[in-house]
Design a protein around this motif. Structure first.
Motif, PDB file in Angstrom:
ATOM      1  N   GLY A 101       0.777  -1.225   0.000  1.00 41.18           N
ATOM      2  CA  GLY A 101       0.000   0.000   0.000  1.00 41.18           C
ATOM      3  C   GLY A 101       0.813   1.281   0.000  1.00 41.18           C
ATOM      4  N   ASP A 102       2.003   1.252   0.603  1.00 45.18           N
ATOM      5  CA  ASP A 102       2.813   2.467   0.692  1.00 45.18           C
ATOM      6  C   ASP A 102       3.610   2.751  -0.573  1.00 45.18           C
ATOM      7  N   VAL A 103       3.693   1.786  -1.474  1.00 41.47           N
ATOM      8  CA  VAL A 103       4.666   1.864  -2.569  1.00 41.47           C
ATOM      9  C   VAL A 103       4.333   2.907  -3.644  1.00 41.47           C
ATOM     10  N   PRO A 104       3.121   2.937  -4.209  1.00 42.46           N
ATOM     11  CA  PRO A 104       2.891   3.892  -5.297  1.00 42.46           C
ATOM     12  C   PRO A 104       3.207   5.340  -4.933  1.00 42.46           C
ATOM     13  N   SER A 134       0.810  -2.405 -10.942  1.00 41.56           N
ATOM     14  CA  SER A 134       0.324  -2.048  -9.605  1.00 41.56           C
ATOM     15  C   SER A 134       1.196  -1.002  -8.927  1.00 41.56           C
ATOM     16  N   LEU A 135       2.374  -0.725  -9.486  1.00 40.10           N
ATOM     17  CA  LEU A 135       3.269   0.263  -8.882  1.00 40.10           C
ATOM     18  C   LEU A 135       2.770   1.682  -9.084  1.00 40.10           C
ATOM     19  N   GLY A 136       1.925   1.886 -10.070  1.00 34.51           N
ATOM     20  CA  GLY A 136       1.359   3.213 -10.299  1.00 34.51           C
ATOM     21  C   GLY A 136       2.158   4.097 -11.236  1.00 34.51           C
ATOM     22  N   LEU A 137       3.329   3.647 -11.665  1.00 37.45           N
ATOM     23  CA  LEU A 137       4.138   4.372 -12.639  1.00 37.45           C
ATOM     24  C   LEU A 137       5.074   3.387 -13.313  1.00 37.45           C
ATOM     25  N   ASP A 138       5.645   3.801 -14.429  1.00 33.89           N
ATOM     26  CA  ASP A 138       6.596   2.959 -15.141  1.00 33.89           C
ATOM     27  C   ASP A 138       7.993   3.175 -14.574  1.00 33.89           C
ATOM     28  N   LEU A 139       8.660   2.086 -14.220  1.00 35.69           N
ATOM     29  CA  LEU A 139      10.044   2.193 -13.779  1.00 35.69           C
ATOM     30  C   LEU A 139      10.931   2.557 -14.958  1.00 35.69           C
ATOM     31  N   ASP A 140      12.058   3.167 -14.663  1.00 35.20           N
ATOM     32  CA  ASP A 140      12.995   3.530 -15.725  1.00 35.20           C
ATOM     33  C   ASP A 140      13.725   2.316 -16.272  1.00 35.20           C
ATOM     34  N   GLU A 212      17.846   0.493   8.511  1.00 32.95           N
ATOM     35  CA  GLU A 212      16.618  -0.286   8.642  1.00 32.95           C
ATOM     36  C   GLU A 212      15.407   0.645   8.615  1.00 32.95           C
ATOM     37  N   VAL A 213      14.410   0.299   7.794  1.00 40.53           N
ATOM     38  CA  VAL A 213      13.172   1.071   7.700  1.00 40.53           C
ATOM     39  C   VAL A 213      11.989   0.113   7.740  1.00 40.53           C
ATOM     40  N   ARG A 214      10.827   0.651   8.045  1.00 43.40           N
ATOM     41  CA  ARG A 214       9.634  -0.194   8.140  1.00 43.40           C
ATOM     42  C   ARG A 214       9.034  -0.506   6.774  1.00 43.40           C
ATOM     43  N   ASP A 215       9.175   0.431   5.834  1.00 40.44           N
ATOM     44  CA  ASP A 215       8.561   0.240   4.521  1.00 40.44           C
ATOM     45  C   ASP A 215       9.265   1.133   3.504  1.00 40.44           C
ATOM     46  N   VAL A 216       8.810   1.063   2.270  1.00 40.82           N
ATOM     47  CA  VAL A 216       9.424   1.861   1.209  1.00 40.82           C
ATOM     48  C   VAL A 216       9.150   3.339   1.416  1.00 40.82           C
ATOM     49  N   ALA A 217       8.009   3.669   1.982  1.00 46.41           N
ATOM     50  CA  ALA A 217       7.690   5.073   2.250  1.00 46.41           C
ATOM     51  C   ALA A 217       8.716   5.704   3.181  1.00 46.41           C
ATOM     52  N   GLU A 218       9.107   4.979   4.224  1.00 45.47           N
ATOM     53  CA  GLU A 218      10.099   5.516   5.152  1.00 45.47           C
ATOM     54  C   GLU A 218      11.458   5.661   4.473  1.00 45.47           C
ATOM     55  N   ALA A 219      11.803   4.703   3.608  1.00 43.52           N
ATOM     56  CA  ALA A 219      13.056   4.815   2.854  1.00 43.52           C
ATOM     57  C   ALA A 219      13.036   6.036   1.952  1.00 43.52           C
ATOM     58  N   ALA A 220      11.907   6.255   1.285  1.00 43.17           N
ATOM     59  CA  ALA A 220      11.792   7.392   0.364  1.00 43.17           C
ATOM     60  C   ALA A 220      11.974   8.720   1.092  1.00 43.17           C
ATOM     61  N   VAL A 221      11.373   8.841   2.263  1.00 37.89           N
ATOM     62  CA  VAL A 221      11.519  10.074   3.049  1.00 37.89           C
ATOM     63  C   VAL A 221      12.985  10.326   3.367  1.00 37.89           C
ATOM     64  N   SER A 222      13.711   9.274   3.745  1.00 40.92           N
ATOM     65  CA  SER A 222      15.114   9.416   4.086  1.00 40.92           C
ATOM     66  C   SER A 222      15.948   9.767   2.866  1.00 40.92           C
ATOM     67  N   ILE A 223      15.671   9.139   1.740  1.00 42.90           N
ATOM     68  CA  ILE A 223      16.419   9.410   0.518  1.00 42.90           C
ATOM     69  C   ILE A 223      16.209  10.850   0.060  1.00 42.90           C
TER      70      ILE A 223
END
Length: 225
Positions: A101-104, A134-140, A212-223
């Motif tokens: 759910g957090d990925v798109p 299901s990712l909501g966008l095309d990866l590069d 270590e992060v809980r999900d991709v959303a947390e990783a994205a915020v850090s990046i």
């Protein structure tokens, strides 16, 4: 867009619901065999264990074959004979997994922040294709073991991916849910890494350094910080 602003992702378990998909497939399989679905743990454990052995044993073989033979092994271990319907159900189910759910939104935020996004996955091109929408966008870029003829944690898969992307390991960030498959490679190649611990697993210090992060959303915020 600068080629050095590149985030690579493990796909299964990190971006899409791999563990949930495998469990659903096995629930259908044992129901087809007239078996109770109360304890799928031993079957799934045997399935994953045989999959690791097949991936790590030369010569390279397509992931579709790995899935079929791993399923055969697991069912035999559980006292069942594999049927064509079992294989077909597994392949179909794992070919259209939904994103977590957090990925798109997380991917969209990274894209808006100017980052290229790529997947590096232990799979075949046709198997991953059905889950990408299901990712909501095309990866590069979508780089698979089939293209590199190598499975993680073989460094050749990452080296192939970096050649395709035109980057060095130090010019990328990798986000993944597996310590032995992905964090091990990041340590070996000096890649800045985020370990996505969705399943409350135990951190293994031998694969550090990573965040270590809980999900991709947390990783994205850090990046993006």
């Amino acid at each position: 867009m600068e080629s050095t602003r590149t985030v690579t992702f493990d796909f299964y378990g990190t971006l899409v619901q791999w563990h949930e998909g495998v469990e659903a497939c096995f629930r259908d399989i044992v129901r087809r065999h007239g078996q109770p679905a109360k304890n799928l743990g031993p079957l799934i454990h045997a399935f994953h264990g045989e999959g690791r052995r097949l991936r790590d044993t030369p010569p390279w073989r397509p992931y579709r074959d790995v899935l079929r033979e791993s399923l055969r092994f697991a069912l035999k271990d559980g006292g069942m004979a594999m049927a064509n319907a079992d294989v077909d159900g597994l392949i179909t189910g794992l070919s259209r997994l939904p994103a977590h759910g957090d990925v798109p939104a997380a991917l969209a935020a990274l894209r808006a922040g100017g980052w290229r996004l790529a997947a590096i996955s232990n799979t075949d091109d046709d198997l991953i294709a059905g889950s990408l929408p299901s990712l909501g966008l095309d990866l590069d870029a979508v780089i698979t073991a089939q293209q590199a003829r190598a499975y993680k944690p073989d460094l050749r898969l990452f080296r192939y991916a970096h050649d395709v992307l035109g980057v060095t390991p130090q010019q990328t960030v990798h986000v993944a849910a597996s310590q032995p498959l992905d964090m091990a490679v990041c340590k070996a190649l000096g890649i800045r890494a985020y370990w996505v611990n969705r399943r409350a697993e135990t951190m293994d210090p031998q694969w550090l350094p990573f965040t270590e992060v809980r999900d991709v959303a947390e990783a994205a915020v850090s990046i993006l910080r």
